[in-house]
Design a protein around this motif. Structure first.
Motif, PDB file in Angstrom:
ATOM      1  N   HIS A 100      44.019  40.451  43.832  1.00  0.00           N
ATOM      2  CA  HIS A 100      43.320  41.080  42.781  1.00  0.00           C
ATOM      3  C   HIS A 100      44.297  40.929  41.308  1.00  0.00           C
ATOM      4  O   HIS A 100      45.351  41.244  41.299  1.00  0.00           O
ATOM      5  CB  HIS A 100      43.256  42.468  42.868  1.00  0.00           C
ATOM      6  N   LEU A 101      43.743  39.924  40.359  1.00  0.00           N
ATOM      7  CA  LEU A 101      44.697  39.394  39.514  1.00  0.00           C
ATOM      8  C   LEU A 101      44.640  40.064  38.140  1.00  0.00           C
ATOM      9  O   LEU A 101      45.514  40.065  37.374  1.00  0.00           O
ATOM     10  CB  LEU A 101      44.381  37.853  39.345  1.00  0.00           C
ATOM     11  N   LEU A 120      56.465  34.734  37.805  1.00  0.00           N
ATOM     12  CA  LEU A 120      55.570  34.550  36.757  1.00  0.00           C
ATOM     13  C   LEU A 120      55.286  35.805  35.753  1.00  0.00           C
ATOM     14  O   LEU A 120      55.514  36.722  36.330  1.00  0.00           O
ATOM     15  CB  LEU A 120      54.296  34.032  37.455  1.00  0.00           C
ATOM     16  N   THR A 121      54.700  35.467  34.587  1.00  0.00           N
ATOM     17  CA  THR A 121      54.316  36.562  33.745  1.00  0.00           C
ATOM     18  C   THR A 121      52.711  36.131  33.515  1.00  0.00           C
ATOM     19  O   THR A 121      52.407  35.105  33.107  1.00  0.00           O
ATOM     20  CB  THR A 121      54.962  36.660  32.422  1.00  0.00           C
ATOM     21  N   ALA A 122      51.938  37.314  33.856  1.00  0.00           N
ATOM     22  CA  ALA A 122      50.582  37.045  33.621  1.00  0.00           C
ATOM     23  C   ALA A 122      50.210  37.394  32.085  1.00  0.00           C
ATOM     24  O   ALA A 122      50.364  38.564  31.734  1.00  0.00           O
ATOM     25  CB  ALA A 122      49.645  37.806  34.647  1.00  0.00           C
ATOM     26  N   GLY A 149      40.409  33.869  36.128  1.00  0.00           N
ATOM     27  CA  GLY A 149      41.904  34.112  36.477  1.00  0.00           C
ATOM     28  C   GLY A 149      42.865  34.453  35.511  1.00  0.00           C
ATOM     29  O   GLY A 149      42.280  34.980  34.519  1.00  0.00           O
ATOM     30  N   VAL A 150      43.964  34.277  35.791  1.00  0.00           N
ATOM     31  CA  VAL A 150      45.082  34.438  34.581  1.00  0.00           C
ATOM     32  C   VAL A 150      45.985  33.229  34.510  1.00  0.00           C
ATOM     33  O   VAL A 150      46.325  32.411  35.429  1.00  0.00           O
ATOM     34  CB  VAL A 150      45.856  35.676  35.179  1.00  0.00           C
ATOM     35  N   GLU A 174      44.197  45.946  44.012  1.00  0.00           N
ATOM     36  CA  GLU A 174      43.227  46.383  44.922  1.00  0.00           C
ATOM     37  C   GLU A 174      42.317  45.037  45.190  1.00  0.00           C
ATOM     38  O   GLU A 174      41.408  44.621  44.841  1.00  0.00           O
ATOM     39  CB  GLU A 174      42.047  47.195  44.344  1.00  0.00           C
ATOM     40  N   PRO A 175      43.031  44.542  46.203  1.00  0.00           N
ATOM     41  CA  PRO A 175      42.539  43.068  46.935  1.00  0.00           C
ATOM     42  C   PRO A 175      41.164  43.175  47.057  1.00  0.00           C
ATOM     43  O   PRO A 175      40.442  42.024  47.008  1.00  0.00           O
ATOM     44  CB  PRO A 175      43.359  42.925  48.149  1.00  0.00           C
ATOM     45  N   ARG A 176      40.470  43.992  47.431  1.00  0.00           N
ATOM     46  CA  ARG A 176      39.061  44.054  47.705  1.00  0.00           C
ATOM     47  C   ARG A 176      38.256  43.647  46.603  1.00  0.00           C
ATOM     48  O   ARG A 176      37.127  43.637  46.479  1.00  0.00           O
ATOM     49  CB  ARG A 176      38.591  45.392  48.500  1.00  0.00           C
TER      50      ARG A 176
END
Length: 190
Positions: A100-101, A120-122, A149-150, A174-176
């Motif tokens: 969950h990105l 990494l830094t998003a 994505g990021v 929240e991976p879901r």
């Protein structure tokens, strides 16, 4: 000490390509460029993925590596009523399952794989380009908004490996929800 959260993810694809396939090619069509779905990718702090088109490019230092959740692509295919898409056509560098990105924007995080880790830094959302309608299916560009994505800055040298991995986040995820469209706002990097 800052709290951290650990999530089991899978690195499905590591795209490394020395040239752009879509950028600036409206009239010519997509370029035939060598693209590697690598088993491992070497990342260099402040530069990106060794051998990739964004490596060491000043304009892309804060966004040299793009992470993408495969669940997003699966949701897009379901919405458009198509078969599965080739994730490499999205031109995202790191395709993950179970990540969950969106909440990572503005945060440092770590990906650990096969005993190696990369920090990494998003920094900002990875917005889809109109080529997605051409390369995936009509309507894919719009469907990919908010789940492209990021884009990340590499802050430590390291290696990523395809296969099981752990995402260590400073914020709960929240991976879901990995495939859900989200309104993403760019953070302010220092």
């Amino acid at each position: 000490m800052t709290e951290s959260y650990r999530y089991d993810v899978e690195v499905l694809h590591l795209l490394v390509s020395p040239a752009h396939a879509y950028f600036g090619r409206a009239r010519e069509g997509a370029a035939e460029v060598p693209t590697t779905d690598a088993a491992r990718a070497e990342l260099v702090a402040g530069k990106g993925i060794v051998g990739d088109r964004f490596f060491g490019k000043a304009a892309h230092m804060d966004a040299a590596v793009t992470l993408f959740a495969i669940e997003s692509l699966e949701a897009i295919a379901a919405e458009l009523g198509t078969g599965p898409f080739d994730p490499l056509l999205t031109r995202r560098n790191v395709v993950l399952r179970g990540a969950h990105l969106a909440p990572l924007l503005g945060h440092d995080f770590t990906l650990e794989s096969q005993g190696d880790l990369v920090r990494l830094t998003a920094g900002r959302p990875a917005h889809p380009c109109v080529w997605m309608d051409e390369m995936l299916a009509a309507g894919a560009h719009k469907a990919m908004r908010g789940r492209g994505g990021v884009r990340c800055r590499v802050i430590s040298d390291g290696v990523l490996h395809r296969g099981p991995a752990v995402l260590v986040s400073p914020v709960p995820l929240e991976p879901r929800r990995a495939g859900e469209a989200t309104v993403l706002r760019a953070s302010r990097l220092p």
